[in-house]
Design an enzyme around this catalytic site. Structure first.
Site, PDB file in Angstrom:
ATOM      1  CG  ASP A  22      23.781  63.993  54.610  1.00 46.45           C
ATOM      2  OD1 ASP A  22      23.702  62.795  54.264  1.00 46.45           O
ATOM      3  OD2 ASP A  22      24.821  64.668  54.505  1.00 46.45           O
ATOM      4  NE  ARG A  26      27.397  60.628  57.842  1.00 46.86           N
ATOM      5  CZ  ARG A  26      27.374  61.926  57.638  1.00 46.86           C
ATOM      6  NH1 ARG A  26      28.172  62.704  58.347  1.00 46.86           N
ATOM      7  NH2 ARG A  26      26.592  62.453  56.732  1.00 46.86           N
ATOM      8  CD1 TRP A  27      20.123  57.716  63.665  1.00 51.90           C
ATOM      9  CD2 TRP A  27      19.612  55.748  62.708  1.00 51.90           C
ATOM     10  NE1 TRP A  27      19.108  57.137  64.403  1.00 51.90           N
ATOM     11  CE2 TRP A  27      18.778  55.930  63.834  1.00 51.90           C
ATOM     12  CE3 TRP A  27      19.474  54.577  61.949  1.00 51.90           C
ATOM     13  CZ2 TRP A  27      17.812  54.989  64.219  1.00 51.90           C
ATOM     14  CZ3 TRP A  27      18.520  53.641  62.334  1.00 51.90           C
ATOM     15  CH2 TRP A  27      17.704  53.848  63.455  1.00 51.90           C
ATOM     16  CG  HIS A  39      18.455  55.050  53.193  1.00 49.19           C
ATOM     17  ND1 HIS A  39      18.966  56.317  53.321  1.00 49.19           N
ATOM     18  CD2 HIS A  39      19.397  54.346  52.506  1.00 49.19           C
ATOM     19  CE1 HIS A  39      20.158  56.373  52.729  1.00 49.19           C
ATOM     20  NE2 HIS A  39      20.437  55.186  52.235  1.00 49.19           N
ATOM     21  CG  LEU A 133       3.324  71.119  53.856  1.00 46.73           C
ATOM     22  CD1 LEU A 133       4.114  72.335  54.333  1.00 46.73           C
ATOM     23  CD2 LEU A 133       3.774  69.884  54.635  1.00 46.73           C
TER      24      LEU A 133
HETATM   25  C1  IPE Z   1      22.677  65.051  49.841  1.00 49.18           C
HETATM   26  O1  IPE Z   1      23.320  64.178  50.667  1.00 49.18           O
HETATM   27  C2  IPE Z   1      21.576  64.346  49.086  1.00 49.18           C
HETATM   28  C3  IPE Z   1      20.411  63.969  49.883  1.00 49.18           C
HETATM   29  C4  IPE Z   1      20.227  64.191  51.143  1.00 49.18           C
HETATM   30  C5  IPE Z   1      19.367  63.308  49.139  1.00 49.18           C
HETATM   31  P1  IPE Z   1      24.599  63.343  50.195  1.00 49.18           P
HETATM   32  O2  IPE Z   1      24.952  62.447  51.327  1.00 49.18           O
HETATM   33  O3  IPE Z   1      24.337  62.705  48.890  1.00 49.18           O
HETATM   34  O4  IPE Z   1      25.687  64.482  49.991  1.00 49.18           O
HETATM   35  P2  IPE Z   1      27.270  64.430  50.076  1.00 49.18           P
HETATM   36  O5  IPE Z   1      27.719  63.302  49.187  1.00 49.18           O
HETATM   37  O6  IPE Z   1      27.635  64.183  51.506  1.00 49.18           O
HETATM   38  O7  IPE Z   1      27.727  65.773  49.624  1.00 49.18           O
HETATM   39  C1  IPE Z   2      20.863  60.842  53.287  1.00 48.07           C
HETATM   40  O1  IPE Z   2      21.598  59.994  54.094  1.00 48.07           O
HETATM   41  C2  IPE Z   2      19.894  60.110  52.407  1.00 48.07           C
HETATM   42  C3  IPE Z   2      20.262  60.072  50.985  1.00 48.07           C
HETATM   43  C4  IPE Z   2      21.279  60.669  50.435  1.00 48.07           C
HETATM   44  C5  IPE Z   2      19.416  59.282  50.127  1.00 48.07           C
HETATM   45  P1  IPE Z   2      22.965  59.370  53.594  1.00 48.07           P
HETATM   46  O2  IPE Z   2      22.676  58.045  52.983  1.00 48.07           O
HETATM   47  O3  IPE Z   2      23.704  60.310  52.744  1.00 48.07           O
HETATM   48  O4  IPE Z   2      23.714  59.168  54.983  1.00 48.07           O
HETATM   49  P2  IPE Z   2      25.263  59.361  55.236  1.00 48.07           P
HETATM   50  O5  IPE Z   2      25.626  60.732  54.813  1.00 48.07           O
HETATM   51  O6  IPE Z   2      25.970  58.306  54.426  1.00 48.07           O
HETATM   52  O7  IPE Z   2      25.425  59.160  56.703  1.00 48.07           O
HETATM   53 MG    MG Z   3      25.059  61.741  53.144  1.00 48.88          MG
END
Ligand code: IPE
Ligand code: IPE
Ligand code: MG
Length: 248
Positions: A22, A26-27, A39, A133
């Site tokens: 996750d 934000r990164w 991503h 793995l």
């Molecule tokens: C969880 O992250 C799903 C993945 C990392 C693929 P999200 O960013 O979707 O989760 P919430 O919305 O913060 O709970």
């Molecule tokens: C996790 O990063 C990747 C996926 C859920 C696909 P996010 O896209 O959720 O990143 P944040 O949480 O918005 O920073």
């Molecule tokens: Mg997220």
């Protein structure tokens, strides 16, 4: 005693690590970049994390790449994530295969575009005999969806209620034949499960770091494993140390 490169005793290395990757968005935001750049950076990091996982001697790695709820994101982002999955299969599959990684998918495959389904199935077939793995890719995965799917199959198979046990349910999940995760790592600091492995995580240890996924490096991974190695997993019982003391 055999030691891993991390100097953690081998028997203290988790057999199965699961990761909620996750913080990509934000990164990117921090750098004034579009979310998809986050991503892409996250995907680059994944390659490094897979390599480290093999080096640390972890046997199973499960990565949360796309949840059943992620369909609710803006269409361009969803499309971009679908393209990234295909890109990873197109460009990384041979290398992963050479490294002895066995790819598996958890989630509803039938909910993905036929073209993607085909690529995923091809990757699974190509790597099915690898055993260095086991990499479970959770894509279009939701923990509740997985349980619903299991219940549907159990009913369809005509299993009598008395035969529905903890063990049987486990066999109907996408993760059948995979041990429960010992350690779950979540990057970007969120203190929630977000529908990940909700059945299998019953007794998993958690490691949550504020680091965004693209920056989660080998040092921090090692730190997570060191933290895990020091935990006293009681599984609802009392610690083995206490038992020894009370018997003394
Ligand atoms: C969880 O992250 C799903 C993945 C990392 C693929 P999200 O960013 O979707 O989760 P919430 O919305 O913060 O709970
Ligand atoms: C996790 O990063 C990747 C996926 C859920 C696909 P996010 O896209 O959720 O990143 P944040 O949480 O918005 O920073
Ligand atoms: Mg997220």
């Amino acid at each position: 005693m055999a030691e891993t490169p991390s100097a953690i005793p081998l028997e203290k290395i988790p057999q199965h690590v699961a990761m909620i990757m996750d913080g990509n968005g934000r990164w990117a935001l921090q750098r004034g970049l579009p979310r998809l750049s986050g991503h892409k950076a996250g995907t680059e990091n994944l390659r490094r994390v897979i390599r480290s996982t093999v080096e640390f001697g972890v046997k199973y790695l499960t990565i949360y790449a796309f949840s059943t709820e992620n369909w609710g994101r803006p269409p361009e982002e969803v499309k971009g994530l679908m393209l990234i999955l295909q890109d990873v299969i197109d460009h990384e599959l041979n290398e992963l295969n050479r490294e002895g990684v066995q790819l598996r998918h958890i989630g509803r495959l039938e909910g993905l575009e036929p073209r993607i389904q085909k690529k995923v199935l091809k990757a699974i077939e190509l790597t099915k005999n690898n055993d260095r793995l086991i990499l479970n890719v959770a894509f279009n995965y939701g923990g509740r969806d997985e349980i619903v799917c299991a219940i549907q199959k159990i009913i369809n198979d005509g299993i009598p209620a008395v035969d529905v046990t903890d063990e049987l349910v486990g066999k109907y999940l996408f993760t059948a034949n995979v041990p429960d995760p010992d350690l779950i790592i979540r990057t970007s600091g969120e203190l929630r499960v977000s529908n990940f492995l909700i059945w299998q995580a019953a007794y998993s240890e958690w490691y949550i770091t504020p680091t965004f996924w693209p920056d989660f490096d080998k040092e921090e991974y090692r730190h997570a494993l060191e933290s895990f190695a020091q935990r006293d997993r009681r599984f609802g019982k009392v610690s083995s140390g206490e038992l020894l003391e009370s018997n003394a």
